[in-house]
Write a protein that holds these residues in place. Structure first.
Motif, PDB file in Angstrom:
ATOM      1  N   CYS A   1      39.414  48.102  22.632  1.00 30.82           N
ATOM      2  CA  CYS A   1      39.270  46.580  24.185  1.00 30.82           C
ATOM      3  C   CYS A   1      40.629  46.314  23.266  1.00 30.82           C
ATOM      4  O   CYS A   1      40.867  45.240  22.230  1.00 30.82           O
ATOM      5  CB  CYS A   1      38.246  45.450  23.225  1.00 30.82           C
ATOM      6  N   PHE A   2      41.216  45.753  24.493  1.00 33.38           N
ATOM      7  CA  PHE A   2      42.625  45.500  24.788  1.00 33.38           C
ATOM      8  C   PHE A   2      42.817  43.209  23.952  1.00 33.38           C
ATOM      9  O   PHE A   2      44.021  43.082  23.931  1.00 33.38           O
ATOM     10  CB  PHE A   2      43.682  45.261  25.723  1.00 33.38           C
TER      11      PHE A   2
ATOM     12  N   CYS B   1      39.753  52.258  30.628  1.00 40.41           N
ATOM     13  CA  CYS B   1      38.414  51.583  29.938  1.00 40.41           C
ATOM     14  C   CYS B   1      37.598  51.635  30.508  1.00 40.41           C
ATOM     15  O   CYS B   1      37.847  51.654  32.347  1.00 40.41           O
ATOM     16  CB  CYS B   1      38.556  49.532  29.326  1.00 40.41           C
TER      17      CYS B   1
ATOM     18  N   CYS C   1      33.164  45.033  32.918  1.00 35.24           N
ATOM     19  CA  CYS C   1      33.751  43.587  32.681  1.00 35.24           C
ATOM     20  C   CYS C   1      34.429  41.834  32.874  1.00 35.24           C
ATOM     21  O   CYS C   1      34.919  42.478  34.122  1.00 35.24           O
ATOM     22  CB  CYS C   1      34.651  44.387  32.020  1.00 35.24           C
TER      23      CYS C   1
ATOM     24  N   HIS D   1      33.747  42.972  21.245  1.00 33.83           N
ATOM     25  CA  HIS D   1      34.068  44.663  22.600  1.00 33.83           C
ATOM     26  C   HIS D   1      32.836  43.661  24.135  1.00 33.83           C
ATOM     27  O   HIS D   1      31.464  43.016  22.985  1.00 33.83           O
ATOM     28  CB  HIS D   1      33.184  45.497  22.621  1.00 33.83           C
ATOM     29  N   PRO D   2      33.269  43.041  24.517  1.00 35.32           N
ATOM     30  CA  PRO D   2      32.763  42.885  26.021  1.00 35.32           C
ATOM     31  C   PRO D   2      31.492  43.063  26.516  1.00 35.32           C
ATOM     32  O   PRO D   2      30.099  42.628  26.174  1.00 35.32           O
ATOM     33  CB  PRO D   2      33.664  42.568  27.224  1.00 35.32           C
TER      34      PRO D   2
ATOM     35  N   GLU E   1      35.765  48.821  32.477  1.00 29.68           N
ATOM     36  CA  GLU E   1      36.608  48.036  33.542  1.00 29.68           C
ATOM     37  C   GLU E   1      35.335  47.386  34.044  1.00 29.68           C
ATOM     38  O   GLU E   1      35.719  46.192  34.224  1.00 29.68           O
ATOM     39  CB  GLU E   1      38.116  48.740  33.662  1.00 29.68           C
TER      40      GLU E   1
ATOM     41  N   CYS F   1      43.490  47.445  31.602  1.00 33.60           N
ATOM     42  CA  CYS F   1      42.479  48.314  31.872  1.00 33.60           C
ATOM     43  C   CYS F   1      41.691  49.260  32.697  1.00 33.60           C
ATOM     44  O   CYS F   1      41.456  49.987  32.155  1.00 33.60           O
ATOM     45  CB  CYS F   1      40.714  47.103  31.758  1.00 33.60           C
TER      46      CYS F   1
END
Ligand SMILES: Nc1ncnc2c1ncn2[C@@H]1O[C@H](COP(=O)(O)OP(=O)(O)OP(=O)(O)O)[C@@H](O)[C@H]1O
Ligand code: SF4
Ligand SMILES: [Mg+2]
Length: 325
Positions: free
Chosen positions: A314-315, A283, A289, A246-247, A286, A296
């Protein structure tokens, strides 16, 4: 290893002047027998709210709006108050943030621990007394100090007594929420080492909530990373360190100094955690990110298993194993 605790779709909201704060939303995770699980995330991400929801300590203006919490097969959300009180000592206990919240200054520490034992278990006074001494020794305090009052101990020792108290009725699961706050760095490290040592010796399950990522990665088996009330990643510590997906997890790691590599640049995460009243529709990460896409903003990525035992929301992970920096 069996599952000791399972949290399913837990959501907890707070009523505020500005509207409903969705402090915890759809949180699910488990804790295994003898496992130390870390919960990490910036301030305001919902860590304490998760712990308090599990302990059924959420009060107005807060409310657990959905979810189930099973501890050794019992649904905590459905227990009566007296069942809950027993459970809080015998199966699940808390190491408080400040020892003074747990200790009464007018009684000796031994009397306080003994009272807890006698209240919740059918044992003789003599056996309880023996157990108090053993408990004190377990946390590194001489048994004969049991007649001392809290003010006769240093801050670190008081925290040890609070830990002995939390273990008084042999719980299976212990929750520690920033329980070394206020102690100096050296004493903090000693108390954390003690918790780790006890976890191993007693095969305890521990939920360790902290801001301190290096400490959590040093001692936890698995880690839950929360962002703005949701779990964004949940994996073994090894996977979090070597294969974060995940970022937000990657950003947290980069924002933390690495003791083993002091030359590595520390990059703080731009922006801040969104207000949980009217959080972003899609998200929640977003706005901060570097990989955000159009979808998102609108859709909310759900937590899914990307490889055995490794979950992320996460996409980017919905493609065929895309990786990012
Ligand atoms: N008593 C309260 N009244 C209103 N909102 C609250 C209350 N307690 C928590 N919240 C909301 O819940 C969110 C999560 O708070 P929580 O204390 O669980 O975060 P945390 O991750 O434990 O933060 P910290 O690292 O600072 O301890 C807050 O951002 C806030 O919106
Ligand atoms: S879902 Fe989109 S905004 Fe959220 S972390 Fe993944 S890429 Fe970034
Ligand atoms: Mg907190």
């Amino acid at each position: 290893m069996g599952t000791v605790l399972s949290v399913e779709n837990l959501s907890t909201y707070f009523k505020t002047e500005k509207g409903i704060a969705k402090a915890v939303e759809n949180v699910s995770f488990t804790v295994k027998e003898g496992e130390m699980l870390g919960i990490i995330g910036e301030s305001g991400c919902g860590k304490t709210t998760v712990a308090q929801s599990i302990l059924r300590l959420i009060e107005y203006p807060g409310k657990v709006v959905s979810g189930d919490v099973h501890l050794n097969g019992k649904n905590i959300m459905k227990l009566s108050d007296s069942q809950l009180s027993d459970l809080r000592w015998k199966e699940l206990s808390v190491i408080p943030q400040s020892a003074m919240n747990a200790l009464n200054p007018v009684y000796t520490v031994g009397d306080q621990i003994m009272e807890a034992i006698l209240l919740h278990e059918k044992v003789s006074k003599k056996d309880a007394e023996l157990r108090v001494k053993k408990l004190l020794e377990l946390v590194g305090i001489k048994g004969d100090r049991w007649k001392s009052y809290p003010h006769e101990f240093s801050g670190g020792m008081k925290q040890r007594v609070a830990i002995a108290m939390a273990l008084a009725c042999n719980p299976k699961l212990v929750i520690s929420d920033e329980s070394t706050t206020g102690l100096d760095v050296l004493t903090q490290a000693q108390v954390i080492a003690l918790i780790k040592d006890l976890q191993r010796k007693l095969n305890l399950s521990v939920i360790l909530i902290s801001h301190d990522l290096p400490m959590v990665t040093a001692i936890c088996d698995r880690i839950v990373i929360m962002y703005a009330g949701r779990i964004v990643e949940w994996a073994s510590t090894k996977d979090i360190l070597k294969d974060a997906r995940h970022p937000y997890s990657s950003a947290l790691l980069k924002a933390t100094p690495d003791l083993a590599d002091p030359d590595r640049e520390v990059i703080s995460i731009p922006g801040s955690v969104p207000n949980l009243v009217n959080p972003p529709k899609g998200c929640r990460f977003e706005t901060r990110c570097a990989f955000a896409m159009e979808r998102c903003k609108i859709e909310n990525p759900v937590l899914r298993e990307v490889k055995p035992g490794h979950f992320t929301a996460c996409f980017l992970e919905e493609g065929e194993g895309n990786h990012h920096g």
